[in-house]
Scaffold this motif. Structure first.
Motif, PDB file in Angstrom:
ATOM      1  N   THR A  44       0.843  -1.189   0.000  1.00 43.19           N
ATOM      2  CA  THR A  44       0.000   0.000   0.000  1.00 43.19           C
ATOM      3  C   THR A  44       0.878   1.237   0.000  1.00 43.19           C
ATOM      4  OG1 THR A  44      -1.731   1.223   1.191  1.00 43.19           O
ATOM      5  CG2 THR A  44      -0.144   0.017   2.528  1.00 43.19           C
ATOM      6  N   MET A  45       0.370   2.310  -0.579  1.00 42.72           N
ATOM      7  CA  MET A  45       1.075   3.586  -0.551  1.00 42.72           C
ATOM      8  C   MET A  45       0.597   4.451   0.619  1.00 42.72           C
ATOM      9  SD  MET A  45       3.156   3.288  -3.051  1.00 42.72           S
ATOM     10  CE  MET A  45       3.784   4.955  -3.234  1.00 42.72           C
ATOM     11  N   LYS A  46      -0.476   4.029   1.296  1.00 43.17           N
ATOM     12  CA  LYS A  46      -1.043   4.819   2.386  1.00 43.17           C
ATOM     13  C   LYS A  46      -0.226   4.649   3.659  1.00 43.17           C
ATOM     14  CE  LYS A  46      -5.802   4.407   0.670  1.00 43.17           C
ATOM     15  NZ  LYS A  46      -7.171   3.916   0.968  1.00 43.17           N
ATOM     16  N   LYS A  47      -0.224   5.683   4.467  1.00 42.05           N
ATOM     17  CA  LYS A  47       0.410   5.600   5.773  1.00 42.05           C
ATOM     18  C   LYS A  47      -0.444   4.717   6.674  1.00 42.05           C
ATOM     19  CE  LYS A  47       2.195   8.317   9.623  1.00 42.05           C
ATOM     20  NZ  LYS A  47       2.425   9.670  10.184  1.00 42.05           N
ATOM     21  N   CYS A  48       0.199   3.827   7.417  1.00 39.81           N
ATOM     22  CA  CYS A  48      -0.517   2.874   8.268  1.00 39.81           C
ATOM     23  C   CYS A  48      -0.247   3.158   9.744  1.00 39.81           C
ATOM     24  CB  CYS A  48      -0.103   1.445   7.910  1.00 39.81           C
ATOM     25  SG  CYS A  48      -0.560   0.967   6.223  1.00 39.81           S
ATOM     26  N   ASP A  49      -1.023   2.494  10.601  1.00 37.83           N
ATOM     27  CA  ASP A  49      -1.033   2.802  12.028  1.00 37.83           C
ATOM     28  C   ASP A  49       0.332   2.659  12.697  1.00 37.83           C
ATOM     29  OD1 ASP A  49      -3.808   3.203  11.853  1.00 37.83           O
ATOM     30  OD2 ASP A  49      -4.210   1.085  12.209  1.00 37.83           O
ATOM     31  N   TYR A  50       1.101   1.652  12.289  1.00 39.17           N
ATOM     32  CA  TYR A  50       2.365   1.378  12.967  1.00 39.17           C
ATOM     33  C   TYR A  50       3.580   2.011  12.276  1.00 39.17           C
ATOM     34  CZ  TYR A  50       0.120  -2.134  15.973  1.00 39.17           C
ATOM     35  OH  TYR A  50      -0.657  -2.775  16.906  1.00 39.17           O
ATOM     36  N   ASP A  51       3.374   2.748  11.207  1.00 38.69           N
ATOM     37  CA  ASP A  51       4.505   3.267  10.429  1.00 38.69           C
ATOM     38  C   ASP A  51       5.443   4.136  11.266  1.00 38.69           C
ATOM     39  OD1 ASP A  51       3.411   1.910   8.327  1.00 38.69           O
ATOM     40  OD2 ASP A  51       3.132   3.664   7.026  1.00 38.69           O
ATOM     41  N   ASP A  52       4.884   5.060  12.026  1.00 39.54           N
ATOM     42  CA  ASP A  52       5.729   5.974  12.805  1.00 39.54           C
ATOM     43  C   ASP A  52       6.559   5.210  13.834  1.00 39.54           C
ATOM     44  OD1 ASP A  52       4.874   8.195  11.428  1.00 39.54           O
ATOM     45  OD2 ASP A  52       3.339   8.740  12.899  1.00 39.54           O
ATOM     46  N   ILE A  54       7.523   2.052  13.668  1.00 36.64           N
ATOM     47  CA  ILE A  54       8.560   1.298  12.949  1.00 36.64           C
ATOM     48  C   ILE A  54       9.764   2.193  12.668  1.00 36.64           C
ATOM     49  CG2 ILE A  54       9.132   0.217  10.732  1.00 36.64           C
ATOM     50  CD1 ILE A  54       6.226  -0.873  10.725  1.00 36.64           C
ATOM     51  N   LEU A  55       9.506   3.396  12.182  1.00 33.53           N
ATOM     52  CA  LEU A  55      10.587   4.328  11.872  1.00 33.53           C
ATOM     53  C   LEU A  55      11.334   4.739  13.139  1.00 33.53           C
ATOM     54  CD1 LEU A  55       8.792   6.553   9.207  1.00 33.53           C
ATOM     55  CD2 LEU A  55      10.408   4.700   8.798  1.00 33.53           C
ATOM     56  N   SER A  56      10.606   4.891  14.255  1.00 33.37           N
ATOM     57  CA  SER A  56      11.253   5.276  15.514  1.00 33.37           C
ATOM     58  C   SER A  56      12.157   4.179  16.044  1.00 33.37           C
ATOM     59  CB  SER A  56      10.194   5.638  16.562  1.00 33.37           C
ATOM     60  OG  SER A  56       9.542   4.472  17.052  1.00 33.37           O
ATOM     61  N   LEU A  57      11.864   2.922  15.668  1.00 32.76           N
ATOM     62  CA  LEU A  57      12.687   1.781  16.070  1.00 32.76           C
ATOM     63  C   LEU A  57      13.791   1.500  15.057  1.00 32.76           C
ATOM     64  CD1 LEU A  57       9.851  -0.592  17.376  1.00 32.76           C
ATOM     65  CD2 LEU A  57      11.481   0.727  18.749  1.00 32.76           C
ATOM     66  N   MET A  58      13.967   2.426  14.119  1.00 32.99           N
ATOM     67  CA  MET A  58      15.041   2.375  13.110  1.00 32.99           C
ATOM     68  C   MET A  58      14.769   1.362  12.006  1.00 32.99           C
ATOM     69  SD  MET A  58      16.678   4.797  14.384  1.00 32.99           S
ATOM     70  CE  MET A  58      18.015   4.871  13.198  1.00 32.99           C
ATOM     71  N   GLY A  59      13.527   0.954  11.846  1.00 31.62           N
ATOM     72  CA  GLY A  59      13.164   0.097  10.729  1.00 31.62           C
ATOM     73  C   GLY A  59      12.822   0.934   9.507  1.00 31.62           C
ATOM     74  N   SER A  60      12.882   0.305   8.340  1.00 31.64           N
ATOM     75  CA  SER A  60      12.509   0.973   7.089  1.00 31.64           C
ATOM     76  C   SER A  60      11.223   0.358   6.548  1.00 31.64           C
ATOM     77  CB  SER A  60      13.622   0.833   6.047  1.00 31.64           C
ATOM     78  OG  SER A  60      14.796   1.492   6.465  1.00 31.64           O
ATOM     79  N   ILE A  61      10.455   1.159   5.805  1.00 31.50           N
ATOM     80  CA  ILE A  61       9.213   0.696   5.187  1.00 31.50           C
ATOM     81  C   ILE A  61       9.346   0.892   3.684  1.00 31.50           C
ATOM     82  CG2 ILE A  61       6.710   0.954   5.056  1.00 31.50           C
ATOM     83  CD1 ILE A  61       6.918   2.325   7.858  1.00 31.50           C
ATOM     84  N   TYR A  62       9.153  -0.178   2.926  1.00 36.08           N
ATOM     85  CA  TYR A  62       9.267  -0.120   1.468  1.00 36.08           C
ATOM     86  C   TYR A  62       7.895  -0.388   0.858  1.00 36.08           C
ATOM     87  CZ  TYR A  62      14.238  -0.495   2.508  1.00 36.08           C
ATOM     88  OH  TYR A  62      15.497  -0.283   2.994  1.00 36.08           O
ATOM     89  N   HIS A  63       7.493   0.442  -0.083  1.00 38.10           N
ATOM     90  CA  HIS A  63       6.196   0.331  -0.736  1.00 38.10           C
ATOM     91  C   HIS A  63       6.396  -0.362  -2.088  1.00 38.10           C
ATOM     92  CE1 HIS A  63       4.415   3.049   2.266  1.00 38.10           C
ATOM     93  NE2 HIS A  63       5.592   3.652   2.209  1.00 38.10           N
ATOM     94  N   LEU A  64       5.809  -1.556  -2.222  1.00 41.34           N
ATOM     95  CA  LEU A  64       6.075  -2.385  -3.391  1.00 41.34           C
ATOM     96  C   LEU A  64       5.119  -2.139  -4.544  1.00 41.34           C
ATOM     97  CD1 LEU A  64       6.857  -5.775  -1.621  1.00 41.34           C
ATOM     98  CD2 LEU A  64       8.453  -4.002  -2.361  1.00 41.34           C
ATOM     99  N   SER A  65       4.017  -1.465  -4.299  1.00 42.99           N
ATOM    100  CA  SER A  65       3.040  -1.194  -5.356  1.00 42.99           C
ATOM    101  C   SER A  65       2.980   0.295  -5.623  1.00 42.99           C
ATOM    102  CB  SER A  65       1.646  -1.699  -4.966  1.00 42.99           C
ATOM    103  OG  SER A  65       1.649  -3.097  -4.783  1.00 42.99           O
ATOM    104  N   GLU A  66       2.917   0.663  -6.867  1.00 45.19           N
ATOM    105  CA  GLU A  66       2.829   2.072  -7.229  1.00 45.19           C
ATOM    106  C   GLU A  66       1.393   2.568  -7.108  1.00 45.19           C
ATOM    107  OE1 GLU A  66       4.482   2.586 -11.073  1.00 45.19           O
ATOM    108  OE2 GLU A  66       6.499   1.945 -10.489  1.00 45.19           O
ATOM    109  N   LYS A  67       1.221   3.617  -6.313  1.00 47.11           N
ATOM    110  CA  LYS A  67      -0.100   4.229  -6.111  1.00 47.11           C
ATOM    111  C   LYS A  67      -1.130   3.217  -5.613  1.00 47.11           C
ATOM    112  CE  LYS A  67       0.702   7.721  -9.679  1.00 47.11           C
ATOM    113  NZ  LYS A  67       0.225   8.322 -10.945  1.00 47.11           N
ATOM    114  N   GLY A  68      -0.660   2.231  -4.833  1.00 45.95           N
ATOM    115  CA  GLY A  68      -1.572   1.262  -4.248  1.00 45.95           C
ATOM    116  C   GLY A  68      -2.130   0.270  -5.233  1.00 45.95           C
ATOM    117  N   GLY A  69      -1.529   0.159  -6.407  1.00 44.00           N
ATOM    118  CA  GLY A  69      -2.047  -0.743  -7.428  1.00 44.00           C
ATOM    119  C   GLY A  69      -1.801  -2.202  -7.102  1.00 44.00           C
ATOM    120  N   ARG A  70      -2.424  -3.095  -7.882  1.00 43.55           N
ATOM    121  CA  ARG A  70      -2.316  -4.532  -7.645  1.00 43.55           C
ATOM    122  C   ARG A  70      -1.632  -5.247  -8.809  1.00 43.55           C
ATOM    123  NH1 ARG A  70      -5.438  -6.492  -3.480  1.00 43.55           N
ATOM    124  NH2 ARG A  70      -6.797  -4.982  -2.447  1.00 43.55           N
ATOM    125  N   ASP A  71      -0.833  -4.529  -9.573  1.00 40.12           N
ATOM    126  CA  ASP A  71      -0.138  -5.130 -10.700  1.00 40.12           C
ATOM    127  C   ASP A  71       0.962  -6.047 -10.175  1.00 40.12           C
ATOM    128  OD1 ASP A  71       1.628  -5.615 -12.915  1.00 40.12           O
ATOM    129  OD2 ASP A  71       0.675  -3.921 -13.947  1.00 40.12           O
TER     130      ASP A  71
END
Length: 381
Positions: A44-52, A54-71
């Motif tokens: 998903t391209m949307k910000k999710c509940d745990y994103d902040d 995850i980042l505070s714990l030094m983890g990275s978040i990678y978005h695998l779909s462009e604009k939330g698509g299902r290709d």
């Protein structure tokens, strides 16, 4: 001699407050982060509940779909590129049948530990020939490409990996552990939530926590509560969560004229406090693995009414708090059971937490088991 941290890539649809996501976040908070580094790849391209967090714990978040698509091609190319540019020791996939794709990409990129993790007993899809073929292909891919076949319960393992999965040494159960220390800090204060939603202190309060999706069966829940109000007119229902069917359920409550007795709280981070304030936990899901929130409800010493589709043997901590009925039973039976649950003896918090630990449903147990799996890749520098 020093060690590089073991790099783990978790694959999710998005890091919102679902059971699987909450389990991994509990593990993330408690695992030795000098030894293990977590990143997350989401579709998903949307910000999710745990994103902040995850980042505070030094983890990275990678978005695998462009604009939330299902290709699938875009997803495949992005994950392939991610694994090429970041050398992970572990790929831990939580996306049910689609793990057949992610673990294949992991194998192609020579990720040493490739974990399929089943958190459910169904994909919730109709049995069309396309869906049956898809499941068959994906199961074959999972079984060929995974180094570990993990599930939250025996039924969840069998649902994804097949009934003969126990003949495979890769199969193991990792119970959905909860952080009991959070519940130990919460007092059984029934007044704060009632004050928040402007209710008298003595009204019966039924709690439900779950995403507004077909799986959680909110329509049936509203039907049961509507009938319960005829027997207990001062009762109130609290619904925690969000999802695509929320507007439909709000409309149903209005249609039945019971909207003043139902409180939609949205997504909340204070689940232990909410559960501790309730009198009953009502959870009529169509299917589940081992729902984390049922373990949490027992940690809050809350009586639970669930459908027989949930495996009581695996989710019951032996506290006398889990009661089940068939979804085919008349609603009047559900109403009678709710009335009975208002009167039952509830265990002490110390007793409840001791039982939960004994059954292996604490975060400590999950951390230990997953650490052992991940540590197979330990490499000296």
């Amino acid at each position: 001699m020093s060690y590089n941290p073991i790099k783990v890539l978790h694959i999710f649809g998005g890091m919102n407050r679902g059971g699987a996501e909450t389990l991994i976040m509990n593990v993330y908070r408690n695992i030795d982060r000098e030894k293990f580094h977590f990143d997350f790849a989401v579709s998903t391209m949307k910000k999710c509940d745990y994103d902040d967090e995850i980042l505070s714990l030094m983890g990275s978040i990678y978005h695998l779909s462009e604009k939330g698509g299902r290709d699938v091609r875009i997803y495949y190319n992005n994950l392939n590129q991610l694994l090429r540019s970041n050398k992970y020791d572990v790929i831990h996939s939580h996306i049910y049948y689609f793990s057949g794709v992610t673990l294949l990409i992991g194998r192609i990129n020579k990720v040493p530990i490739r974990i399929a993790h089943s958190h459910n007993t169904s994909d919730g899809k109709l049995n069309s020939w396309k869906r049956i073929l898809y499941r068959w292909i994906m199961r074959k891919s999972i079984l060929y490409n995974a180094t570990h076949l993990v599930g939250c319960s025996k039924e969840a393992c069998e649902a994804l990996y097949g009934p003969n999965c126990w003949n495979d040494v890769r199969t193991q159960v990792v119970a959905n552990g909860i952080d009991l220390s959070v519940f130990e800090k919460v007092y059984n204060d029934k007044n704060s939530l009632r004050e928040e939603i402007d209710l008298p202190k003595d009204v019966p309060l039924i709690i439900h926590v779950g995403r507004f999706s077909k799986q959680k069966n909110h329509v049936f829940l509203i039907e049961v509560f509507s009938e319960f109000l005829k027997e207990c007119s001062n009762a109130h229902l609290v619904l925690v969560g969000d999802g695509p069917l929320k507007d439909e359920i709000v409309h149903l409550a209005v249609e039945k004229g019971i909207e003043s007795n139902i409180h939609f709280l949205g997504v909340r981070s204070d689940i232990p406090e909410i559960l501790s304030a309730g009198d009953i936990f009502l959870f009529p899901s169509l299917y589940e693995g081992i729902p984390l929130v049922l373990v949490e409800a027992q940690a809050a010493c809350l009586p639970c009414l669930v459908p027989e589709a949930i495996n009581k043997k695996e989710v019951d901590m032996g506290l006398g708090l889990i009661y089940s009925l068939s979804l085919k039973d008349d609603i009047s039976l559900w109403v009678k059971q709710l009335k009975r649950l208002l009167l039952i003896r509830r265990p002490s918090k110390d007793e409840a937490h001791k039982k939960i630990r004994e059954h292996g449903y604490s975060t400590d147990s999950a951390v230990q088991k997953l650490s052992c799996i991940y540590a197979n890749t330990m490499r000296a520098k």
